[in-house]
Scaffold this active site. Structure first.
Site, PDB file in Angstrom:
ATOM      1  N   ASP A 481       0.889  -1.027   0.113  1.00 47.19           N
ATOM      2  CA  ASP A 481       0.130  -0.067  -0.029  1.00 47.19           C
ATOM      3  C   ASP A 481       0.731   1.321   0.056  1.00 47.19           C
ATOM      4  O   ASP A 481       2.087   1.220   0.212  1.00 47.19           O
ATOM      5  CB  ASP A 481      -1.047  -0.189   1.072  1.00 47.19           C
ATOM      6  N   ASP A 551     -10.639   2.001  -3.338  1.00 50.76           N
ATOM      7  CA  ASP A 551     -11.333   1.803  -2.060  1.00 50.76           C
ATOM      8  C   ASP A 551     -12.839   1.618  -1.774  1.00 50.76           C
ATOM      9  O   ASP A 551     -13.535   1.085  -1.057  1.00 50.76           O
ATOM     10  CB  ASP A 551     -10.877   2.673  -0.944  1.00 50.76           C
TER      11      ASP A 551
HETATM   12  C1  GLA Z   1      -5.906   1.829   2.297  1.00 48.90           C
HETATM   13  C2  GLA Z   1      -6.111   0.774   1.476  1.00 48.90           C
HETATM   14  C3  GLA Z   1      -7.291   0.063   2.145  1.00 48.90           C
HETATM   15  C4  GLA Z   1      -6.725  -0.681   3.465  1.00 48.90           C
HETATM   16  C5  GLA Z   1      -6.295   0.775   4.422  1.00 48.90           C
HETATM   17  C6  GLA Z   1      -5.400   0.065   5.695  1.00 48.90           C
HETATM   18  O1  GLA Z   1      -6.567   2.766   2.765  1.00 48.90           O
HETATM   19  O2  GLA Z   1      -6.750   1.104   0.250  1.00 48.90           O
HETATM   20  O3  GLA Z   1      -7.640  -0.962   1.493  1.00 48.90           O
HETATM   21  O4  GLA Z   1      -5.640  -1.657   3.303  1.00 48.90           O
HETATM   22  O5  GLA Z   1      -5.340   1.384   3.662  1.00 48.90           O
HETATM   23  O6  GLA Z   1      -5.177   1.078   6.408  1.00 48.90           O
END
Ligand code: GLA
Length: 732
Positions: A481, A551
């Site tokens: 990420d 997301d």
């Molecule tokens: C980001 C990702 C989510 C999740 C969060 C965790 O926002 O896009 O899918 O993994 O981080 O903190």
């Protein structure tokens, strides 16, 4: 294929269905004569010879009849009489910015070469087969400045694509500053185009934007240190009437994940120039004597079969020539991710209960998302402290992984290695490792700083910290990420005069890290993520064969997002999860069936608290997964078609590689009263072959499914979805 016509001073680059023709003029300027559907012939220079002279433009080389600004200059350089946007802008020690590059030589190389330090589309013509990939290198020189430029065009014949990149070489004794250097540029002697880009924001990535061009300049760019949610490094020009299946499309996509710019300019002579490369705003690279600078490469795709045609070319090229080869073909595991199920609030029991349910419905991978390390129970701490919180997990990561294996599940984890929290041991030990401006309080975003990956010691730390977690063989998957962009762009290690190199050096540093980790752990499946689709680009796909598209997990929002992403990126690269209702991002309630059908457009996964599901719900989930396992190869290897992408209904289909299986999906967003019966026309089938509609005894010819279509039921439900399977059969 690359054909060099020495007498005509012309280079003919051809793929199975396209041609690109480049020509060296008497003056040593190179022009792009043609790019489009395949043409045959030798002599094409009449295209520029027949240009009528425009008034007022500057003469070139003292010749009143030669006005360079009118010509489709292949790679325009600042400092010559072409005063439109240049692709190259250099600055010299004496203050001059004038460069006079002229053609000097060419080479044709077989295959496709890797660009040092950067991800690229690859020559993978292994298994002893003759490669149909070849590279044309055009060399230009400015002898008084001691500068050489190499333009590299690699032709992927069967794939119908061409890649372009540039290399600058400083043969002079002093430094030269590169203020702008594009990867690719193409000039058309025409201005009747629509321009398509992908725009949006967090949770609504990949909106298709289409506008007709007018005189002036249109720019889509990122200055964020990542390609970004709001724009993709992609731009396409199309015929004004171009549809999904008809018309010319010229698409460019940059194999790069950092700040970029893509522009299209219609000039006063009604000509159009498109270009793409590293962001030139706040960029300046000191090229020392004897050094070379490599640009990332751009992928150029022409289709005369509309947008579906363009997409299919990108999809195939990226699957077969860009994504890690050992993953491109491997069935992607169906994940259950605990993020929307638990967020940070989990312990061993909750995870194992969830894993039991995951195994029960037939999932194949359990992904432990954020919150398993340091003392991270919110997004307020611990990034950089990649030590397992054994108290929270009730044991080691290895032990938890073994629990997953005992349940027949693979085990994956979330990491965000490019970042550090102010509240972390790493930051306390190395406050100077972050990107931050002198004399300023560093800016935080999501409570975190960006590590300065331009620094070797920081890169070494990241590699070792990640490797330590991955060693031991219990981890099968990593969600990599990246949850904030770069502000305060300043590196403690660069000289004051070199600070504008930071954004690109960061990317080179990141690619170096990914190169090493993916090489050390080839069996681990890396999934890219950047707060959803904030860095979904070919550069990332080179290392990570799948990316979390957004997301936003709401099925209806995902329709538009996945539709936009499908313009360039193959379905097998799109990670799509079924989540709970009401949806956590926008509160919408949609049927489970619809969520499943939408997620099956890509790599299916689940992200919801399965322990709260009813038995009936679990049965439905198990059925979804069971069905997906029988069709995922169609999505993964097949040819993708967008059938509909309207405001109220979306439809798409995949045809398996051997053409024998078809999977089609349809979603009606809102029910409509009193409508006429509608049918959904399929695409790409063999007209005379017979196809049976699964679950029925209907058998019809491809031409019938294409022209007469499938019956769409008139549902009274909002968010109504249907999925069809068809199979080619012998004539009944
Ligand atoms: C980001 C990702 C989510 C999740 C969060 C965790 O926002 O896009 O899918 O993994 O981080 O903190």
């Amino acid at each position: 294929m690359i054909e060099v016509l020495e007498r005509e001073r012309t280079f003919h680059l051809s793929t199975e269905h396209t041609s690109m023709i480049l020509h060296v003029m008497e003056s040593g300027h190179v022009v792009s004569l043609y790019w489009g559907g395949k043409v045959y012939g030798k002599e094409f220079s009449y295209i520029v010879d027949e240009l009528k002279k425009a008034s007022y433009l500057a003469w070139t080389d003292g010749n009143r009849n030669f006005r360079l600004e009118q010509y489709p200059v292949l790679y325009p350089v600042f400092g010559n009489p072409d005063l439109r946007s240049p692709a190259l802008h250099l600055r010299y020690e004496d203050g001059s910015r004038i460069t006079n590059l002229r053609y000097s030589s060419y080479r044709v190389l077989s295959g496709k070469q890797k660009i040092p330090g950067l991800p690229t589309v690859m020559d993978r013509s292994e298994d002893g087969k003759e490669s149909d990939e070849a590279t044309l290198e055009l060399v230009f020189a400015d002898r008084s400045r001691g500068i050489r430029l190499k333009l590299l065009f690699s032709v992927f014949g069967k794939h119908d694509a061409i890649t372009q990149s540039a290399v600058l070489i400083n043969d002079s004794k002093g430094s030269v500053w590169v203020e702008k250097v594009m990867s690719a540029c193409f000039s058309f002697l025409a201005d009747e185009f629509d321009c398509i880009t992908l725009t949006g924001a967090w949770a609504r990535e990949f909106r298709r934007t289409r506008q007709s061009l007018r005189q002036g300049k249109f720019l889509v760019d990122s200055r964020r240190g990542a390609s970004g949610h709001g724009q993709n490094p992609f731009l396409a020009l199309t015929d004004p009437g171009c549809t999904e299946d008809t018309g010319n499309v010229y698409g460019m996509n940059l194999v790069y994940s950092g700040s970029f710019e893509a522009s299209v300019e219609v000039d006063m002579q009604h000509n159009t120039r498109m270009m793409m490369g590293i962001q030139s705003f706040d960029f300046s690279w000191e090229l020392h004597s004897g050094e070379e600078f490599y640009t990332p490469e751009a992928v150029l795709v022409h289709s005369d079969r509309g947008l579906n045609g363009m997409s299919q070319i990108f999809h195939r090229l990226y699957r077969e020539r860009l994504m890690p080869p050992n993953w491109a073909e491997r069935p992607r595991p169906i994940a259950v991710n605990n993020w929307e199920a638990t967020y940070f609030d989990f312990d061993r029991k909750k995870l194992l209960d969830l894993a039991d349910e995951a195994a029960g419905i037939g999932a194949e991978l359990f992904v432990l998302d954020d919150g398993w390390f340091g003392h991270r129970n919110s997004d307020g701490s611990s990034l950089g402290d990649w030590k397992v919180n054994e108290e929270k997990l009730g044991g080691s990561l290895k032990n938890l992984g073994q629990e997953m294996k005992e349940r027949g599940l693979g085990f994956g984890i979330w990491m965000e290695p490019e970042m550090v929290s102010p509240d972390s041991d790493l930051f306390r030990a190395h406050p100077d490792w972050i990107i931050a401006a002198p004399l300023e309080e560093p800016q935080v975003a999501r409570n975190q700083y960006v590590l300065d990956l331009s620094r070797k010691c920081v890169r070494e730390f990241v590699i070792e910290a990640v490797a330590e977690i991955l060693e031991g063989g219990v981890i099968d998957y990593v969600k990599w990420d990246m949850n904030r962009n770069i502000t305060d762009a300043f590196s403690g290690e660069l000289f004051p005069g070199n600070q504008k190199e930071l954004m690109h050096r960061y990317m080179l540093g990141l690619y170096g890290i990914l190169e090493e980790l993916t090489e050390r752990f080839p069996e681990i499946l890396f999934e890219g993520c950047a707060g959803g689709g904030g860095r979904y680009d070919p550069g990332m796909l080179y290392y990570m064969p799948q990316i979390w598209v957004s997301d936003d997990t709401d099925a209806i929002e995902r329709l538009r997002i996945q539709d936009g992403a499908s313009l360039i990126y193959p379905s097998v690269s799109m990670s799509c999860h079924v989540s709970a209702v009401p949806n956590h991002q926008i509160g919408r309630i949609t049927p489970l069936k619809t969520r499943g059908i939408v997620a099956m457009q890509g790599v299916l996964g689940y992200e919801q608290d399965l322990t709260k599901c009813t038995e009936k719900g679990k049965k439905e989930l198990a059925e979804q997964i069971g069905y997906y396992k029988t069709v995922r190869h169609i999505m993964q290897e097949g040819t993708f078609y967008r059938l509909r992408a309207g405001e109220n209904d979306y439809a798409w289909m995949h045809i398996s590689r051997d053409g024998s299986e078809i999977l089609a999906g349809y979603v009606q967003v809102m029910a409509k009263p009193n409508t006429v019966p509608e049918r959904l026309q399929l695409k790409g089938l063999e007209e005379k072959a017979w196809y049976a509609l699964e679950g029925t005894d209907i058998v019809r010819t491809g031409s019938q499914w294409i022209h007469c279509g499938l019956e769409l039921d008139q549902s009274m439900e909002d968010y109504h979805a249907v999925q069809w399977g068809l199979r080619r059969v012998e004539m009944p």
